[in-house]
Design an enzyme around this catalytic site. Structure first.
Site, PDB file in Angstrom:
ATOM      1  N   THR A 239       7.061 -13.547 -13.796  1.00 45.89           N
ATOM      2  CA  THR A 239       6.288 -12.316 -13.664  1.00 45.89           C
ATOM      3  C   THR A 239       7.191 -11.111 -13.912  1.00 45.89           C
ATOM      4  O   THR A 239       8.294 -11.039 -13.361  1.00 45.89           O
ATOM      5  CB  THR A 239       5.682 -12.225 -12.250  1.00 45.89           C
ATOM      6  OG1 THR A 239       4.785 -13.329 -12.058  1.00 45.89           O
ATOM      7  CG2 THR A 239       4.910 -10.927 -12.058  1.00 45.89           C
TER       8      THR A 239
ATOM      9  N   ASN B 286       3.682 -14.779  -3.926  1.00 42.09           N
ATOM     10  CA  ASN B 286       3.746 -16.217  -3.692  1.00 42.09           C
ATOM     11  C   ASN B 286       4.471 -16.573  -2.398  1.00 42.09           C
ATOM     12  O   ASN B 286       4.892 -17.719  -2.213  1.00 42.09           O
ATOM     13  CB  ASN B 286       4.423 -16.910  -4.881  1.00 42.09           C
ATOM     14  CG  ASN B 286       3.552 -16.865  -6.117  1.00 42.09           C
ATOM     15  OD1 ASN B 286       2.333 -16.739  -6.025  1.00 42.09           O
ATOM     16  ND2 ASN B 286       4.173 -16.964  -7.283  1.00 42.09           N
TER      17      ASN B 286
ATOM     18  N   LEU C   2     -12.088 -17.394  -0.193  1.00 41.90           N
ATOM     19  CA  LEU C   2     -10.898 -16.727   0.334  1.00 41.90           C
ATOM     20  C   LEU C   2     -10.253 -15.816  -0.691  1.00 41.90           C
ATOM     21  O   LEU C   2      -9.573 -14.863  -0.342  1.00 41.90           O
ATOM     22  CB  LEU C   2      -9.880 -17.771   0.800  1.00 41.90           C
ATOM     23  CG  LEU C   2     -10.364 -18.759   1.867  1.00 41.90           C
ATOM     24  CD1 LEU C   2      -9.300 -19.814   2.133  1.00 41.90           C
ATOM     25  CD2 LEU C   2     -10.720 -18.025   3.154  1.00 41.90           C
ATOM     26  N   GLY C   3     -10.438 -16.131  -1.966  1.00 43.62           N
ATOM     27  CA  GLY C   3      -9.842 -15.335  -3.029  1.00 43.62           C
ATOM     28  C   GLY C   3     -10.329 -15.826  -4.378  1.00 43.62           C
ATOM     29  O   GLY C   3     -10.829 -16.944  -4.519  1.00 43.62           O
TER      30      GLY C   3
ATOM     31  N   LYS D  40       8.006 -14.396  -6.247  1.00 44.18           N
ATOM     32  CA  LYS D  40       7.630 -12.981  -6.119  1.00 44.18           C
ATOM     33  C   LYS D  40       6.913 -12.828  -4.782  1.00 44.18           C
ATOM     34  O   LYS D  40       6.504 -13.829  -4.164  1.00 44.18           O
ATOM     35  CB  LYS D  40       6.723 -12.555  -7.275  1.00 44.18           C
ATOM     36  CG  LYS D  40       5.461 -13.406  -7.406  1.00 44.18           C
ATOM     37  CD  LYS D  40       4.655 -13.007  -8.620  1.00 44.18           C
ATOM     38  CE  LYS D  40       3.435 -13.911  -8.781  1.00 44.18           C
ATOM     39  NZ  LYS D  40       2.625 -13.534  -9.956  1.00 44.18           N
TER      40      LYS D  40
ATOM     41  N   SER E 165      -9.280 -19.348 -11.387  1.00 43.25           N
ATOM     42  CA  SER E 165      -9.604 -20.237 -10.286  1.00 43.25           C
ATOM     43  C   SER E 165     -10.218 -19.447  -9.145  1.00 43.25           C
ATOM     44  O   SER E 165     -10.132 -18.219  -9.086  1.00 43.25           O
ATOM     45  CB  SER E 165      -8.345 -20.967  -9.797  1.00 43.25           C
ATOM     46  OG  SER E 165      -7.422 -20.044  -9.253  1.00 43.25           O
ATOM     47  N   VAL E 166     -10.842 -20.184  -8.234  1.00 36.94           N
ATOM     48  CA  VAL E 166     -11.363 -19.594  -7.009  1.00 36.94           C
ATOM     49  C   VAL E 166     -10.799 -20.402  -5.850  1.00 36.94           C
ATOM     50  O   VAL E 166     -10.609 -21.611  -5.955  1.00 36.94           O
ATOM     51  CB  VAL E 166     -12.915 -19.605  -6.999  1.00 36.94           C
ATOM     52  CG1 VAL E 166     -13.459 -21.020  -7.072  1.00 36.94           C
ATOM     53  CG2 VAL E 166     -13.449 -18.882  -5.783  1.00 36.94           C
ATOM     54  N   VAL E 167     -10.472 -19.727  -4.753  1.00 44.10           N
ATOM     55  CA  VAL E 167      -9.952 -20.400  -3.569  1.00 44.10           C
ATOM     56  C   VAL E 167     -10.985 -20.270  -2.460  1.00 44.10           C
ATOM     57  O   VAL E 167     -11.403 -19.169  -2.106  1.00 44.10           O
ATOM     58  CB  VAL E 167      -8.609 -19.796  -3.115  1.00 44.10           C
ATOM     59  CG1 VAL E 167      -8.110 -20.514  -1.859  1.00 44.10           C
ATOM     60  CG2 VAL E 167      -7.576 -19.899  -4.226  1.00 44.10           C
TER      61      VAL E 167
ATOM     62  N   ASP F 297       2.508 -21.565  -4.706  1.00 40.99           N
ATOM     63  CA  ASP F 297       2.216 -21.457  -6.132  1.00 40.99           C
ATOM     64  C   ASP F 297       3.336 -22.006  -7.006  1.00 40.99           C
ATOM     65  O   ASP F 297       4.183 -21.264  -7.518  1.00 40.99           O
ATOM     66  CB  ASP F 297       1.894 -20.021  -6.526  1.00 40.99           C
ATOM     67  CG  ASP F 297       1.227 -19.954  -7.914  1.00 40.99           C
ATOM     68  OD1 ASP F 297       1.218 -20.986  -8.624  1.00 40.99           O
ATOM     69  OD2 ASP F 297       0.727 -18.883  -8.278  1.00 40.99           O
TER      70      ASP F 297
ATOM     71  N   LYS G 159      -8.109 -24.724  -3.758  1.00 37.92           N
ATOM     72  CA  LYS G 159      -8.051 -24.058  -5.055  1.00 37.92           C
ATOM     73  C   LYS G 159      -8.881 -24.858  -6.047  1.00 37.92           C
ATOM     74  O   LYS G 159      -8.645 -26.057  -6.247  1.00 37.92           O
ATOM     75  CB  LYS G 159      -6.597 -23.971  -5.518  1.00 37.92           C
ATOM     76  CG  LYS G 159      -6.386 -23.245  -6.845  1.00 37.92           C
ATOM     77  CD  LYS G 159      -4.885 -23.187  -7.149  1.00 37.92           C
ATOM     78  CE  LYS G 159      -4.603 -22.464  -8.452  1.00 37.92           C
ATOM     79  NZ  LYS G 159      -3.149 -22.406  -8.726  1.00 37.92           N
TER      80      LYS G 159
ATOM     81  N   ASP H 133       8.667 -18.756 -10.511  1.00 35.91           N
ATOM     82  CA  ASP H 133       7.764 -17.605 -10.398  1.00 35.91           C
ATOM     83  C   ASP H 133       7.799 -17.045  -8.974  1.00 35.91           C
ATOM     84  O   ASP H 133       6.759 -16.747  -8.387  1.00 35.91           O
ATOM     85  CB  ASP H 133       6.336 -17.990 -10.779  1.00 35.91           C
ATOM     86  CG  ASP H 133       5.447 -16.770 -11.032  1.00 35.91           C
ATOM     87  OD1 ASP H 133       5.999 -15.682 -11.328  1.00 35.91           O
ATOM     88  OD2 ASP H 133       4.214 -16.899 -10.930  1.00 35.91           O
TER      89      ASP H 133
END
Length: 384
Positions: free
Chosen positions: A178, A141, A19-20, A138, A25-27, A157, A42, A136
């Site tokens: 951020t 998220n 998915l991303g 933004k 990391s990879v989701v 997140d 995740k 965080d």
């Protein structure tokens, strides 16, 4: 007599399409074999976490505390570890991020913006009421659960979040967040070496109010009030609260009530910055029918469509997005997460990080066993 050795358990999940993919990391889509339910999983390579396992466990503890308690806060359904990776199973949010979703709409008015912001602040109130600071917030998220028109927005997140009791609420001092969304009290520590008369202060839940005020500004016009704040001069502008409602072209179609709301959130002194509960009582969020400037091209009851100006503003201001700048995204996590375990210059770190994420991506749960499992308040360690 020695305790019997615990046996690893077979994994009850299978992963599917990606998915991303982030810097660390990879989701992937994951299915729970018994229930058939789909989740977003995740996956983090444990090499990134050597000596820092508590950072992931902190996020897990926050989500255990918050999950299932509010419709606009992402839910952690399961957490488990294999020998090589950490897996966190969340809601499968397929509706996209906040700005992506807004820009896909055919029309977006000021009352629409106020409704979104009110929903976000409702979630923030819940988070703060549970003694958690997100740290965080933004647009990236803020996710929608489905592509449908009635999709639910969710705060996600919590990797930089903190659980705090009342006595600790303003004792945090590390730099986090951020660029563009960071509150003045965070930057004070960073620029104190060039402003020796500026006192260093701690931070707490008020930083989330500031960040969401920036988000409100952003969704109205397509850019943030403080740019990236990547130099001491720009950071000093944040600390001083120097911003403007400019260019006038973009703000003439937005009500004075909305501008007052943003001022209400972007109070430099975090000690007097309003709480989420106070913000929710502001006129911009409570006026029946919404506040707006009437579009002279329509009826007197029709607000301006803000999308054309917001898209133009985002383009002209070169709005920064983490996904468009891998170097900044990687640098953000090198304090103190992974710089010691990666080592080397940026290119070396990026190459190593990519290799480790590749390893995580390739793990086959058919051939893997669970060595640690935490779910629904239970903590089950199944091997040493």
């Amino acid at each position: 007599m020695a305790a019997p050795e615990l046996q690893a358990l077979a994994c009850q999940y299978r992963t599917g399409k990606t998915l991303g993919r982030g810097s660390f990391s990879v989701v992937k889509e994951a299915i729970h074999l018994d229930s058939g339910l789909l989740y977003a999983c995740k996956i983090i390579n444990k090499r990134f976490m050597v000596g820092r396992e508590g950072m992931v466990r902190n996020e897990v503890e926050i989500l255990r505390k918050l999950s299932y308690g509010h419709p606009n806060v992402v839910t952690l359904h399961d957490y488990f570890e294999t020998k090589n990776n950490i897996y966190l199973c969340f809601n499968l949010c397929t509706g996209g991020e906040l700005l992506e979703r807004i820009h896909r709409r055919s029309n977006f008015s000021e009352p629409d913006a106020a409704t979104l912001v009110k929903t976000i602040f409702g979630a923030i109130k819940y988070i703060h009421d549970n003694s958690v600071v997100h740290r965080d917030l933004k647009p990236d998220n803020l996710l929608f659960d489905t592509p449908a028109e009635d999709a639910v927005i969710q705060v996600a997140d919590f990797g930089l979040g903190k659980i705090m009791d009342e006595q600790q609420m303003y004792l945090l001092t590390e730099i986090c967040g951020t660029p563009g969304y960071i509150a003045p009290e965070i930057y004070r520590k960073r620029i104190s070496h060039t402003h020796p008369t500026l006192p260093t202060v701690g931070h707490g839940p008020a930083m989330d109010i500031w960040s969401t005020g920036v988000i409100a500004y952003y969704i109205l016009v397509g850019y943030t009030p403080f740019d990236l704040a990547t130099t001491d001069e720009k950071r000093a502008q944040v600390v001083a609260g120097v911003y403007r409602f400019e260019p006038e072209k973009y703000w003439d179609t937005i009500s004075e009530t909305a501008k007052d709301f943003i001022k209400h959130c972007l109070v430099v002194d975090h000690g007097v910055r309003p709480t989420a509960e106070t913000v929710l009582g502001h006129k911009w969020l409570t006026t029946e029918g919404g506040c707006f400037v009437s579009d002279p091209q329509g009826s007197t009851d029709e607000p301006y469509d803000l999308l054309p100006n917001a898209k133009e503003g985002a383009k002209k201001k070169h709005t920064w997005h983490p996904a468009q700048n891998g170097k900044r995204a990687l640098e953000r996590y090198t304090y103190p997460l992974v710089e010691n375990c990666l080592g080397g210059d940026f290119e070396t770190m990026r190459r190593t990080a990519n290799e480790w994420v590749d390893e995580s991506d390739k793990e086959d749960l058919n051939e893997s066993s669970i060595v640690h499992h935490l779910m629904c308040g239970r903590d089950v360690s199944v091997s040493q």
